[in-house]
Structures are given as C-alpha cells and as structure tokens.
Design a protein around this motif. Structure first.
Motif, PDB file in Angstrom:
ATOM      1  N   ALA A 223       3.289  22.934  16.435  1.00 43.46           N
ATOM      2  CA  ALA A 223       3.991  23.504  17.599  1.00 43.46           C
ATOM      3  C   ALA A 223       5.476  23.669  17.276  1.00 43.46           C
ATOM      4  O   ALA A 223       6.026  22.929  16.445  1.00 43.46           O
ATOM      5  N   PRO A 224       6.147  24.637  17.918  1.00 42.06           N
ATOM      6  CA  PRO A 224       7.574  24.881  17.639  1.00 42.06           C
ATOM      7  C   PRO A 224       8.455  23.643  17.845  1.00 42.06           C
ATOM      8  O   PRO A 224       9.495  23.500  17.205  1.00 42.06           O
ATOM      9  N   THR A 225       8.039  22.744  18.735  1.00 43.42           N
ATOM     10  CA  THR A 225       8.859  21.561  19.039  1.00 43.42           C
ATOM     11  C   THR A 225       8.657  20.404  18.041  1.00 43.42           C
ATOM     12  O   THR A 225       9.380  19.421  18.074  1.00 43.42           O
ATOM     13  N   GLU A 226       7.641  20.534  17.175  1.00 40.93           N
ATOM     14  CA  GLU A 226       7.313  19.423  16.262  1.00 40.93           C
ATOM     15  C   GLU A 226       8.104  19.527  14.960  1.00 40.93           C
ATOM     16  O   GLU A 226       8.169  20.592  14.336  1.00 40.93           O
ATOM     17  N   LYS A 227       8.698  18.406  14.564  1.00 37.48           N
ATOM     18  CA  LYS A 227       9.592  18.401  13.396  1.00 37.48           C
ATOM     19  C   LYS A 227       8.830  18.061  12.114  1.00 37.48           C
ATOM     20  O   LYS A 227       7.947  17.212  12.117  1.00 37.48           O
ATOM     21  N   ASP A 230      12.703  14.233  10.211  1.00 42.17           N
ATOM     22  CA  ASP A 230      13.800  13.807  11.085  1.00 42.17           C
ATOM     23  C   ASP A 230      14.627  12.787  10.308  1.00 42.17           C
ATOM     24  O   ASP A 230      14.070  11.826   9.770  1.00 42.17           O
ATOM     25  N   SER A 237       7.905  12.658  13.244  1.00 39.77           N
ATOM     26  CA  SER A 237       7.984  13.840  12.381  1.00 39.77           C
ATOM     27  C   SER A 237       6.728  13.863  11.521  1.00 39.77           C
ATOM     28  O   SER A 237       6.038  12.846  11.381  1.00 39.77           O
TER      29      SER A 237
END
Length: 513
Positions: A223-227, A230, A237
């Motif tokens: 998903a776009p929010t998942e790193k 970090d 992350s």
C-alpha cells in the motif's frame, strides 16, 4: 457450482479422511517404540517426511485462514514475514544444526543443561515451553472448530473431541515416528487442498491470474502508506518485518522443542540441511499461494461481484465462506479436510513434544536412573493427560467469553518462549557465557520485554522488533554477568559456534548415523 454450503458428500469425505489418518497413525505405530525410539524415532523416517512434518507443524489452521484473510482485507505486507525464513534457515544450517547433531541432544533444553551445566535451567525452560504449548493446543482445537461447526452444522463439542482424540491415539501409541508420518500425510492433503482451491478460484475470476496481478500492481501488494525502510528501526517497515521475523523463526529453530525434536531424528548433517531447506521452500511457496488466494477473493467478491454480499463476513472467515459456497460438491470436503489436517498436525506434534519434554527434561532430572520402559509409559500417560486437558479447555472456550483471556495468555507465553531464544543464542555465540549469565539474560530480557509489550504505548515499538530487542538484551546482559562471575572457565567442547570448523572437519561420528 456448490451454492448450498456443506453437503452430505463433503461430510462423507471428511469422515473418510479422519478414518484414513487414524489408520495410518496406527499402522506406523505397529512396532512398539521404547525409550529413545519413542522420543526420537527409530532412524527409519526419511528426511523429506520430517521436512514436511516441520512445515505442517508450523502452519496451524489459524495461519490457513488468517494469511488469505490478510491479503483479502489489505496488502501483502505480512507476506514479507515469510521472507524471514530466508534469514533463519541459512543461520540454522550454518551455526545450529552441526552443534545439535554433534552433541546428539535429546531435547532442545538438553542443550542448555550441557552448555551451561545447569539442570535447573533445563527444567525452567521445559516448564515455560510446556505451559505455552498447553495454551496453544487449546486455541488450535477451538478456533477452526468454530468455523467448521458454523459451516457443517456439526456440534462444536464433537468436532473438538474428534480432533483431539485422533491426535491422542497415534501420539500415544507410536511416539514421534507415528507423528512424523501422519504429519506427512496431513501436509500432502493440506498442499493439495490449497492448490485445488487456487485453481478453482482462478477459473472463477474473469481474467484469472491477470486480474489478480493487476490489483497487486495497483496497491494491493504494498500500500502507498507502507514503508520499505524506516530510520527508526523499531517502527513498522518491510525491512523490520523481514529481519524481525527472521530472528523469530531462528529463535524457534533453536529453542522450541516441537521443532528441535525433528532435528534429533538424525545426526546426519546433510539430511538435516535438506530437511530445513525443503521446509523453507514449502513454507514460502504455500504462504505465497495463500496470499494469492486472498487477493483473488478480493477480486472475486469486491471487484467482480456485489461487495455487499460479503460485507458481514469477517476477513479470517472469507476463505471458509468461499470453500462452502463456491467450490464443487466434494471439493469442499477435501479443503475442510486440509484445514482439519493443519490443526491435527499441530496438535499431535504438541502432544508428543510436551510428553518428551516432561519426561526427559523434568521427570528424568528429578528421578534419575529410570528405565526406557518407564520413560515411555510416563510419556504416553502425559500425552494422554495433556490431550484430555486441551480438549476440556477448548470446550470451555467454545462456551464462554474466555477467548480474549486465552489470546492474551498465548501472546504472553509466546513472548516468554521467544526470550528463551536469546539464552540459546548466548550459549551458541559466547565461549565465556556461564549459567549466571544465562539466568541474568533470562530474567532481564523477560522484564524488558514485559515492559515493552505491556507498559510502553503500542505504537512505540512494533511487534516485529521484539526478537531483536530480546536477543540483544540477552546477549549484552548474559555476557557482562558471565565476565563478572566467571573464573576463566570456557564452554564444554562442541557446544558453541567456535567449534563448528572442528565438528565439520571430523565427520567420523556422523558416518555411524
């Protein structure tokens, strides 16, 4: 297509499967196992059977339903936890298996006894493992039985009792050999069932695999929010999930008796390496198929059909819903047999590992000089008692609100058992580590982890950092205390990674096995 849920044909298939497992378990237990054979097998079980057994043990029905549910409801972020096996297996093959094989350990906690020359450390570790397994087996009998009871209309008590009794019978009669062979059969059923489900799902989706990959390319993989990374390594992350799960799995390979018991079946390092490598391929492959199924279910129910039809289905039950209402008559029975297989293999392994640990790690230490016949009788009695206890607790859970308390208990005991991994790793890596350091590592890392889990705010430390913290605390504390309390005594021979070159150079002992 089967739109009516569970049918009599499916019930017949499920019953035939249960009878077949029971017959197979009894067949493999026809030779009377005594003493070490009951606990470690008789050396006749092929390495690939043991490998599938490890895979079947690690994949509980909670995983069976949960992995597909994860990717159905969200992304593939937790799939990266499966990648951790690519860290754990090379570490275990390089640093752990040669030591276990050369020492010819009886149980995981036998290693701690011989490495730190402390029988009390062995007993404490075994007790922690046994309490953890009791909670785990009860939950694993209970959770899949809820779904099966809802689906089949069969009384949940009957499902729990059946699941427990069949596992008890072949664990009691044939020891580890019987458990390994029945696990192998259950593993084959499990893999076959999952592959059939994926094949039918792909056939039902317009566009098949292409429709799934299209969703994966548009945010269902990551998903776009998942790193990916970090700088705060304790924050969520993909890097932390891979690294953290790698350490968690590695800790299990070193300190969890249900897995280590498989390594005691042979002293042949090549067989052990193949065993673990094959387990890795199976685990990663099947986990990937579960995640594909989850995304496929999302495409089928949320994109190509009316999303409202499944709006009230919990994510962990969506795969069960598909099995009941989309698969052809008969195939539903096969897949439900696979879910039952996942539960039974985990339970039978739990029973056998608890019986082994109680007998060899506790009873043998307290009552020295027991005969093999007496050891076997005690182990059989313990597996019977533990099986009945787990069935009773599961039935209590099914008729009360005790579930949340047990989830807390299981999480807490899993945490404490994970801490044991730090003590094992201390023993493996440091020649100077002694029993005082081992106790200090166990106590301090337990205090630190309880604070991290229950006192700090949940967002402060991600769950996947737990193993990293507990192992680091164990190593630092254990090493410092060992230096302060040491008298220049070094570890017994063949118990640390520093002895591995010598172990591998002298393989004359291995040729006898």
């Amino acid at each position: 297509m089967n739109k009516t849920g569970f049918t009599m044909v499916d019930l017949f298939i499920l019953i035939i499967y249960l009878i077949a497992v029971l017959v197979a378990g009894l067949y493999f237990s026809k030779k009377e196992m005594k003493g070490k054979e009951f606990f470690k097998g008789d050396g006749s079980v092929p390495w690939y059977v043991t490998s599938v057994s490890i895979f079947a043990t690690m994949l509980s029905p909670i995983s069976f339903l949960g992995l597909a549910g994860n990717s159905y409801a969200g992304s593939w972020i937790l799939w990266f936890a499966q990648i951790g096996i690519l860290i754990a297996i090379p570490l275990a093959i390089r640093f752990i298996l040669p030591i276990f094989a050369r020492m010819d350990i009886d149980t995981a906690y036998d290693y701690l006894d011989r490495r730190f020359e402390s029988k009390s450390l062995r007993v404490i570790s075994a007790i922690l493992f046994i309490v953890y397994q009791l909670g785990r087996m009860s939950i694993i009998m209970y959770l899949p039985s809820i779904g099966l009871a809802t689906l089949t209309g069969i009384d949940i008590n009957i499902l729990i009792i059946l699941m427990g009794l069949i596992a008890i019978v072949y664990s009691y009669t044939g020891g580890l050999k019987s458990v390994l062979w029945t696990d192998f059969i259950q593993g084959v059923v499990l893999v076959s069932g999952v592959l059939i489900a994926l094949f039918i799902l792909l056939k039902d989706i317009d566009g098949g695999l292409g429709a799934i990959t299209n969703e994966l390319a548009n945010g269902k993989f990551i998903a776009p929010t998942e790193k990916i990374f970090d700088p705060n390594i304790l924050s969520s992350s993909i890097f932390l999930i891979v690294f953290g799960s790698g350490l968690t799995i590695f800790s299990s390979y070193t300190s969890s008796q249900d897995l280590v018991q498989r390594f005691t079946t042979t002293q042949n390092i090549k067989k052990l390496n193949k065993m673990l490598f094959t387990n890795g391929v199976l685990s990663l492959g099947i986990a990937t198929i579960f995640y594909l199924i989850g995304t496929g279910l999302y495409v089928f129910y949320k994109v190509q059909n009316d999303p409202a039809s499944t709006s009230n289905i919990a994510q962990d039950q969506i795969f069960m819903y598909f099995i009941a209402y989309q698969l052809p008559v008969g195939v539903t029975g096969i897949i439900l047999a696979a879910i039952y297989a996942a539960a039974q293999s985990t339970i039978s392994t739990g029973l056998n590992s608890v019986a082994t640990s109680w007998t060899l790690d506790i009873q043998d230490v307290v009552s020295k000089g027991m005969s093999d016949k007496r050891r076997t009788k005690i182990a059989q009695f313990v597996s019977l008692l533990v099986g009945i206890f787990s069935i009773v607790v599961s039935i209590i859970m099914a008729h009360s609100d005790i579930k949340s308390a047990y989830e807390w208990f299981n999480g807490f005991m899993g945490l404490v058992l994970g801490i044991l991994g730090g003590v094992f790793i201390l023993g493996f890596v440091s020649k100077k580590a002694n029993k005082h350091g081992a106790y200090a590592a166990l106590i301090v890392s337990t205090i630190v982890m309880v604070c991290v889990k229950y006192i700090l705010p949940p967002e402060a430390v991600n769950y996947w950092a737990y193993s990293l913290i507990s192992i680091t605390v164990s190593l630092i504390t254990g090493y410092i205390v060992s230096l302060l309390t040491g008298n220049n005594k070094v570890a017994p021979k063949y118990t640390t990674i520093h002895d591995i070159p010598e172990i591998l150079a002298d393989s004359s002992w291995e040729k006898r096995h």
